[in-house]
Design a protein around this motif. Structure first.
Motif, PDB file in Angstrom:
ATOM      1  N   HIS A 186       0.572  -1.298   0.243  1.00 26.44           N
ATOM      2  CA  HIS A 186      -0.300   0.458  -0.016  1.00 26.44           C
ATOM      3  C   HIS A 186       0.475   1.357  -0.056  1.00 26.44           C
ATOM      4  CE1 HIS A 186      -3.841  -1.534   1.304  1.00 26.44           C
ATOM      5  NE2 HIS A 186      -3.407  -2.761   0.620  1.00 26.44           N
ATOM      6  N   SER A 187       2.119   1.520   0.347  1.00 25.80           N
ATOM      7  CA  SER A 187       3.144   1.914   0.902  1.00 25.80           C
ATOM      8  C   SER A 187       3.737   2.320  -0.483  1.00 25.80           C
ATOM      9  CB  SER A 187       4.155   2.526   1.339  1.00 25.80           C
ATOM     10  OG  SER A 187       3.777   2.359   2.791  1.00 25.80           O
ATOM     11  N   GLU A 188       3.947   1.248  -1.301  1.00 26.79           N
ATOM     12  CA  GLU A 188       4.392   1.835  -2.934  1.00 26.79           C
ATOM     13  C   GLU A 188       3.495   2.053  -3.949  1.00 26.79           C
ATOM     14  OE1 GLU A 188       8.496  -1.478  -2.929  1.00 26.79           O
ATOM     15  OE2 GLU A 188       5.910  -2.600  -3.185  1.00 26.79           O
ATOM     16  N   ILE A 189       1.802   1.704  -3.542  1.00 28.75           N
ATOM     17  CA  ILE A 189       1.065   2.435  -4.182  1.00 28.75           C
ATOM     18  C   ILE A 189       0.896   3.574  -3.979  1.00 28.75           C
ATOM     19  CG2 ILE A 189      -1.179   1.929  -4.765  1.00 28.75           C
ATOM     20  CD1 ILE A 189      -1.861  -0.946  -4.526  1.00 28.75           C
ATOM     21  N   ALA A 190       0.919   4.091  -2.709  1.00 34.05           N
ATOM     22  CA  ALA A 190       0.717   5.550  -2.182  1.00 34.05           C
ATOM     23  C   ALA A 190       1.671   6.682  -2.919  1.00 34.05           C
ATOM     24  CB  ALA A 190       0.997   5.296  -0.940  1.00 34.05           C
ATOM     25  N   MET A 191       3.344   5.893  -3.201  1.00 33.66           N
ATOM     26  CA  MET A 191       4.602   6.152  -3.981  1.00 33.66           C
ATOM     27  C   MET A 191       3.772   6.528  -5.076  1.00 33.66           C
ATOM     28  SD  MET A 191       7.821   4.390  -1.935  1.00 33.66           S
ATOM     29  CE  MET A 191       7.335   4.780  -0.295  1.00 33.66           C
ATOM     30  N   ARG A 197      -0.495   6.305   2.560  1.00 37.55           N
ATOM     31  CA  ARG A 197      -0.647   4.837   3.338  1.00 37.55           C
ATOM     32  C   ARG A 197      -1.860   4.734   3.088  1.00 37.55           C
ATOM     33  NH1 ARG A 197      -1.070   1.713   6.804  1.00 37.55           N
ATOM     34  NH2 ARG A 197      -0.446   2.948   8.294  1.00 37.55           N
ATOM     35  N   GLN A 198      -2.114   5.239   4.392  1.00 39.57           N
ATOM     36  CA  GLN A 198      -3.555   5.332   4.567  1.00 39.57           C
ATOM     37  C   GLN A 198      -4.658   5.437   4.483  1.00 39.57           C
ATOM     38  OE1 GLN A 198      -1.182   7.201   5.824  1.00 39.57           O
ATOM     39  NE2 GLN A 198      -0.260   6.586   8.401  1.00 39.57           N
ATOM     40  N   THR A 199      -4.424   6.516   3.165  1.00 42.71           N
ATOM     41  CA  THR A 199      -5.468   7.318   2.248  1.00 42.71           C
ATOM     42  C   THR A 199      -6.418   5.881   1.818  1.00 42.71           C
ATOM     43  OG1 THR A 199      -5.536   9.098   2.443  1.00 42.71           O
ATOM     44  CG2 THR A 199      -6.661   8.809   0.013  1.00 42.71           C
ATOM     45  N   VAL A 200      -4.686   5.072   1.197  1.00 43.77           N
ATOM     46  CA  VAL A 200      -4.715   4.649   0.080  1.00 43.77           C
ATOM     47  C   VAL A 200      -5.442   3.080   0.321  1.00 43.77           C
ATOM     48  CG1 VAL A 200      -2.644   2.670  -1.898  1.00 43.77           C
ATOM     49  CG2 VAL A 200      -2.713   4.760  -1.651  1.00 43.77           C
ATOM     50  N   THR A 201      -5.103   2.230   1.506  1.00 42.82           N
ATOM     51  CA  THR A 201      -5.745   1.666   2.300  1.00 42.82           C
ATOM     52  C   THR A 201      -7.009   1.623   2.403  1.00 42.82           C
ATOM     53  OG1 THR A 201      -3.862   0.648   3.744  1.00 42.82           O
ATOM     54  CG2 THR A 201      -5.487  -0.024   4.282  1.00 42.82           C
ATOM     55  N   GLY A 205     -10.441  -0.783   0.271  1.00 44.05           N
ATOM     56  CA  GLY A 205     -11.657  -1.441   1.361  1.00 44.05           C
ATOM     57  C   GLY A 205     -12.834  -0.966   0.076  1.00 44.05           C
ATOM     58  N   GLN A 206     -13.413   0.586  -0.111  1.00 44.40           N
ATOM     59  CA  GLN A 206     -13.926   0.889  -0.645  1.00 44.40           C
ATOM     60  C   GLN A 206     -14.238   0.139  -1.844  1.00 44.40           C
ATOM     61  OE1 GLN A 206     -13.944   4.880  -0.533  1.00 44.40           O
ATOM     62  NE2 GLN A 206     -13.038   5.386   1.480  1.00 44.40           N
ATOM     63  N   GLU A 214     -10.539  -7.734  -5.311  1.00 42.03           N
ATOM     64  CA  GLU A 214     -10.055  -7.889  -3.597  1.00 42.03           C
ATOM     65  C   GLU A 214      -8.770  -7.951  -4.017  1.00 42.03           C
ATOM     66  OE1 GLU A 214     -11.176 -10.111  -1.439  1.00 42.03           O
ATOM     67  OE2 GLU A 214     -13.753  -9.415  -2.565  1.00 42.03           O
ATOM     68  N   TYR A 215      -7.776  -7.979  -3.120  1.00 43.25           N
ATOM     69  CA  TYR A 215      -6.907  -7.637  -3.318  1.00 43.25           C
ATOM     70  C   TYR A 215      -6.042  -9.080  -1.832  1.00 43.25           C
ATOM     71  CZ  TYR A 215      -7.229  -4.015   0.362  1.00 43.25           C
ATOM     72  OH  TYR A 215      -7.995  -2.797   1.528  1.00 43.25           O
ATOM     73  N   SER A 216      -4.530  -9.059  -2.259  1.00 42.15           N
ATOM     74  CA  SER A 216      -3.719  -9.436  -1.026  1.00 42.15           C
ATOM     75  C   SER A 216      -2.435  -9.191  -1.356  1.00 42.15           C
ATOM     76  CB  SER A 216      -4.541 -11.576  -1.121  1.00 42.15           C
ATOM     77  OG  SER A 216      -3.351 -11.728  -2.195  1.00 42.15           O
ATOM     78  N   ARG A 217      -1.803  -9.753  -0.393  1.00 46.20           N
ATOM     79  CA  ARG A 217       0.073  -9.093   0.035  1.00 46.20           C
ATOM     80  C   ARG A 217       0.241  -8.894  -1.561  1.00 46.20           C
ATOM     81  NH1 ARG A 217       3.978 -10.166   4.122  1.00 46.20           N
ATOM     82  NH2 ARG A 217       5.432  -8.491   3.180  1.00 46.20           N
ATOM     83  N   HIS A 218      -0.059 -10.347  -2.641  1.00 50.70           N
ATOM     84  CA  HIS A 218       0.507 -10.285  -3.669  1.00 50.70           C
ATOM     85  C   HIS A 218      -0.405 -10.353  -4.981  1.00 50.70           C
ATOM     86  CE1 HIS A 218       4.371 -11.106  -1.500  1.00 50.70           C
ATOM     87  NE2 HIS A 218       3.600 -12.263  -0.999  1.00 50.70           N
TER      88      HIS A 218
END
Length: 240
Positions: A186-191, A197-201, A205-206, A214-218
């Protein structure tokens, strides 16, 4: 190292777009000029303190290209996948797509050649040079599009457009479902989109609660790819 399984270094080189029309003799010469290596997830391939004078062919895996501001904050400029080329492609001072670091996002297989040998091959094969210019131009347009989104779109739109773009570039789209196997945190997506990162998360979620993905770590699975793509376009029109 020559390759993985039955896929040799020569096989990988033949499957790069810029070498697709190169004759067998030149491909074999290229094979002799290059070395292959595996790079583990999280390792740096390129960084200012130890600049490698080389051109790299990315054969397997993904890397992130980053720059850092004066305060040491990282900004991810782009993501590269199999078949792309980076490093000292142009003579020093002529590369408008310069960067500070290149880091492996997952286990990566690369092939390296000296800039001098690479340019010699391009001189002998103008079609490859033309394909290289096209690839670099496409990459620059991708970066410019993301910068435009950053300047004119809200965070939700930027994230949706990024997901659609990553699905088009690296995903598998079948029957309206896009599967993206790209280990971005999520941090890399934010960058990538200039958000926290909080906004991306929160936005991810929304989108999941609305049934878009759907998403997971990979993995990210966009279950309504066409709807998400249309939503991105609608939001762009609202902000134009």
């Amino acid at each position: 190292m020559t390759g993985t399984g039955s896929q040799t270094k020569l096989w990988y080189l033949k499957n790069f777009d810029i070498f697709g029309d190169m004759d067998a003799a030149l491909i074999e010469q290229l094979d002799r000029m290059t070395t292959s290596q595996q790079v583990r997830k999280g390792e740096l391939l390129y960084f200012p303190a130890q600049r490698s004078r080389a051109v790299f062919f990315l054969k397997h895996g993904h890397v992130k290209i980053s720059r850092f501001d004066e305060n040491g904050r990282e900004m991810i400029v782009d993501i590269l996948g199999p078949g792309e080329i980076f490093g000292e492609i142009f003579p020093e001072g002529q590369d408008s797509s310069s960067y500070d670091t290149v880091e492996a996002l997952d286990d990566v297989l690369i092939c390296a050649i000296s800039p001098e040998d690479f340019r010699m091959l391009l001189n002998r094969h103008p079609e490859a040079s033309f394909e290289l210019v096209k690839q670099v131009g496409f990459r620059m347009r991708r970066i410019e599009r993301r910068l435009t989104d950053y300047l004119y779109c809200d965070v939700v739109t930027r994230l949706i457009r990024l997901l659609v773009s990553l699905a088009e570039d690296f995903g598998k789209i079948r029957q309206g479902i896009a599967t993206l196997s790209l280990p971005l945190s999520h941090s890399e997506i934010a960058m990538l989109i200039g958000a926290s990162r909080q906004t991306v998360t929160s936005v991810l979620g929304q989108l999941r609660s609305k049934g878009f993905l759907e998403y997971s770590r990979h993995h990210i699975i966009i279950k309504q790819y066409e709807n998400l793509r249309r939503l991105a376009q609608q939001q762009i029109q609202q902000h134009s």
